[in-house]
Design an enzyme around this catalytic site. Structure first.
Site, short mmCIF file in Angstrom:
data_model
loop_
_atom_site.label_atom_id
_atom_site.label_comp_id
_atom_site.label_asym_id
_atom_site.label_seq_id
_atom_site.Cartn_x
_atom_site.Cartn_y
_atom_site.Cartn_z
N GLU A 284 4.25 -10.13 -12.37
CA GLU A 284 5.65 -9.82 -11.59
C GLU A 284 6.65 -10.58 -12.35
O GLU A 284 7.87 -10.15 -12.35
CB GLU A 284 5.35 -10.48 -10.19
CG GLU A 284 4.19 -9.75 -9.47
CD GLU A 284 4.60 -8.27 -9.19
OE1 GLU A 284 5.64 -7.88 -9.40
OE2 GLU A 284 3.77 -7.57 -8.43
N GLU A 551 8.30 4.52 -6.22
CA GLU A 551 7.58 5.61 -7.39
C GLU A 551 7.85 6.89 -7.25
O GLU A 551 8.06 7.76 -8.04
CB GLU A 551 5.92 5.31 -7.40
CG GLU A 551 5.52 4.17 -7.77
CD GLU A 551 5.79 2.70 -6.84
OE1 GLU A 551 6.01 3.15 -5.62
OE2 GLU A 551 5.61 1.61 -7.35
#
Ligand code: DMJ
Length: 667
Positions: A284, A551
């Site tokens: 991350e 997404e």
């Protein structure tokens, strides 16, 4: 009766106390008892009618039965078992309890639930669906900012495409440090409707940013309902301004120069990752921080961003000190100790070790320091040389032994961006990294053969595979990036797979849109299933959440750019309206607890990727193709654009180190 049974007279200080009987209560005691009973009654009724799971039940009987079942299960559920079976744990100590005999004794289901839960925990800061302090129904209209946003990003001249005017050196066109990418979203004669859509998205960014600034400045994320900082575990305990770093390039591309400047100054003065004394996610931190900072460096040439990107990456380097060079998942920058997630046993995660390549390679090129490239080249070598069951890459790999963990394969959580980066590493290297493309095509050929399924009504989806067989007819929201990925793969190389890739890209994007269209909110669930009559719908409550994920919009954007089919813009606009209706609150944007409720409850988290990705993709969907042309830029998995080597004048490679002179004895 009273005469037969013994009586127990009580005495206090020698004075007889009357026995407790109904007749003996004083008036005040009676009031007290009645009010306690009333309170219990109200709480019970409130729970029955307002808790979301109860609301969704069809009858009171159902509700009561659900409560009964939940209470029965509450004990064990509080103890999260690790997802791995004993034989996957290798030589690491087992943390937690592997629970058998539940969920029909099927370890896959236990494991899957844990996996999804872990991913949600990771994204939500180790809190699964924390109940927000919910003020009345969030007002959408009352909280709106100015309806007409300035259009500065819409009308400035572009220099982003002026490769021809640049000096071209062997390593590609060079840009002066002062060259900036001037973002132009639309030309002045653009369709007013498109302009309105673009301005709407820009205003959403302003609302998200201003509220973060107001309530959580310098902290990682915002809780938009309770209007305070959100401490997400993926960023450790530090105050790393994740929303600032993640959101900066979006601000820049939208022409929000003042906001960009204040964020840039915060980075210069306050981002000190080396001081953090808690565990950071290597993945991350790389995709959001190193990626975000490198994008800003490419776009602006401001050396602060390059230096900070290197500082952040340096803090991650101790995680790579393993026998294989595959990094641990977590690193403490102060103690420099790496470790794994408690739920992955000794293993690192495929999507995490495989999603560092673009950032680390580019960082080496702009700093002239090879150390970063060496790290990711080593990862590539290990993954390429590993024996792959059925040509597929399992989700877990042990960095001490290089052995796969359990043989679970997914293009969703835990697998996704590894595949994305094989394609993108090839693209961003100007196709020099041919090994990456070969690995990509081989993996996709196997994935399409083993994982692509079609539902009875004709919806294509990517199922989850274990030991070479489909074991769950389920697709994660995270997999919805795949439509865009297959389309990019199709149009960038003509080979035996390219036609199939485009066909699959269209079908998968359609399915992901269906998962949105079939929800009451018109926002898609975290995971959706295909079983029996159920198609493209979530079934379990932890699958019904919407975490502001990007997404599906990412695929709309790529599909629009590559096919010019108007439906992708229409679908994107539907999403904008749904976000405004259900996710926008006075204090920013919240995720949702259940996309199948007409007035869903918020999860009270404004994810940093909402600014980095979700809004950026929606903006790009309505912008001209010249804004981040796909020939010159490749977006990392957090939607941070990185320049294509040799093609993009803003690549800003460091000049080659001077060769040592023969008489130079310095080391
Ligand atoms: C982002 O941080 C990245 O897209 C990552 O690859 C997957 N998950 C989130 C958004 O959903």
């Amino acid at each position: 009766m009273t005469g037969i049974l013994p009586t127990y007279q009580r005495f206090v200080n020698g004075v007889p106390v009357p026995s407790i009987s109904r007749r003996s209560f004083r008036l005040r005691e009676k009031y007290l008892i009645v009010s306690v009973l009333l309170t219990f009654g109200i709480v019970w009724l409130g729970a029955l009618f307002y808790l979301p799971e109860f609301k969704s039940s069809t009858s009171v009987n159902d509700s009561v039965y659900n409560v009964y079942k939940r209470i029965q299960k509450a004990g064990p559920e509080l103890l999260m078992p690790p997802p791995l079976a004993q034989n996957d744990v290798g030589d690491f100590p087992v943390v937690g309890i592997v629970r058998h005999g539940e969920e029909g004794d099927d370890p896959h289901i236990v494991e899957d639930r844990n996996r999804l839960r872990a991913k949600i925990e990771e994204d939500m800061g180790m809190k699964v669906l924390e109940r927000p302090q919910f003020d009345a129904a969030p007002s959408v209209s009352s909280s709106r900012g100015p309806s007409k946003a300035p259009v500065d990003a819409l009308e400035e001249p572009a220099v982003g495409n002026n490769a021809a005017s640049k000096d071209v050196s062997p390593s590609g066109p060079k840009a002066e440090a002062s060259d900036k990418y001037v973002a132009v979203a639309l030309t002045s004669d653009a369709d007013p409707e498109i302009r309105h859509k673009l301005e709407t998205v820009k205003e959403m960014m302003r609302h998200a940013w201003n509220n973060y600034k107001l309530y959580a400045w310098g902290k990682n994320e915002l809780k938009p309902i309770s209007k305070r900082a959100h401490l997400s575990s993926v960023f450790g305990g530090g105050e790393l301004g994740a929303t600032i770093v993640d959101g900066l390039d979006t601000l820049y591309l939208m022409g929000m120069h003042d906001e960009f400047r204040e964020g840039r100054d915060w980075v210069a003065e306050h981002l000190h990752i080396g001081e953090v004394d808690s565990d950071l996610s290597v993945f991350e931190t790389t995709i959001r921080f190193v990626g975000g900072l490198l994008s800003c460096y490419a776009l602006t040439g401001d050396a602060v961003f390059k230096d900070k990107a290197a500082e952040v990456a340096d803090a991650l380097l101790p995680a790579f000190e393993t026998p294989t060079g595959l990094p641990y998942a977590l690193i403490n920058p102060s103690t420099k100790v790496g470790r794994q997630y408690h739920w992955s046993g000794p293993n690192s995660i495929l999507s995490e070790v495989g999603t560092l390549h673009m950032e680390f390679t580019y960082l080496s090129d702009v700093t002239g320091k090879d150390v970063y490239r060496q790290k990711v080249d080593r990862i590539r070598e290990v993954l390429n040389n590993a024996e792959k069951p059925n040509d597929l890459y399992p989700n877990f790999i042990n960095p001490r032994t290089g052995q796969w963990g359990q043989k679970h394969i997914s293009l969703g959580a835990l697998g996704d961006s590894f595949y994305e980066y094989l394609l993108k590493a090839w693209l961003v290297s100007d196709r020099e990294d041919s090994q990456a493309r070969v690995m990509f095509d081989a993996a996709m050929q196997a994935a399409l053969d083993k994982m692509l399924r079609v539902s009875p009504s004709g919806l294509a989806y990517l199922a989850e595979v274990k030991y070479g067989r489909v074991f769950e007819e389920k697709m994660d929201h995270l997999s919805c990036f795949a439509g865009g990925m297959f389309a990019l793969a199709s149009t960038t190389l003509e080979n035996s797979l390219s036609e199939r890739y485009m066909d699959v890209a269209k079908k998968l994007t359609h399915t992901c849109h269906e998962s949105y269209a079939r929800a009451d909110t018109k926002l898609g669930p975290e995971a959706f299933r295909f079983s029996g009559a159920v198609e493209a719908r979530a079934q379990k409550s932890n699958e019904k959440v919407y975490l502001l994920r990007p997404e599906t919009f990412e695929s709309y954007f790529i599909m629009w750019r590559l096919t010019r089919d108007q439906k992708y813009r229409d679908w994107g606009w539907e999403a904008v309206q749904a976000l405004e209706k259900h996710c926008r609150v006075e204090g920013g944007y919240t995720g949702l607890v259940n996309v199948y409720h007409q007035s869903p409850q918020g999860d009270d988290v404004q994810q940093s990727y909402f600014l980095a990705e979700t809004l950026k993709y929606l903006y790009l969907l309505f912008a001209d193709d010249s804004l981040l042309s796909l020939d010159e830029w490749v977006l990392n998995t957090e939607a941070h654009p990185l320049p294509v080597k040799n093609k993009n004048p803003l690549y800003r490679a460091a000049p080659p180190a001077p060769r040592p002179r023969p008489d130079d004895n310095t080391v």
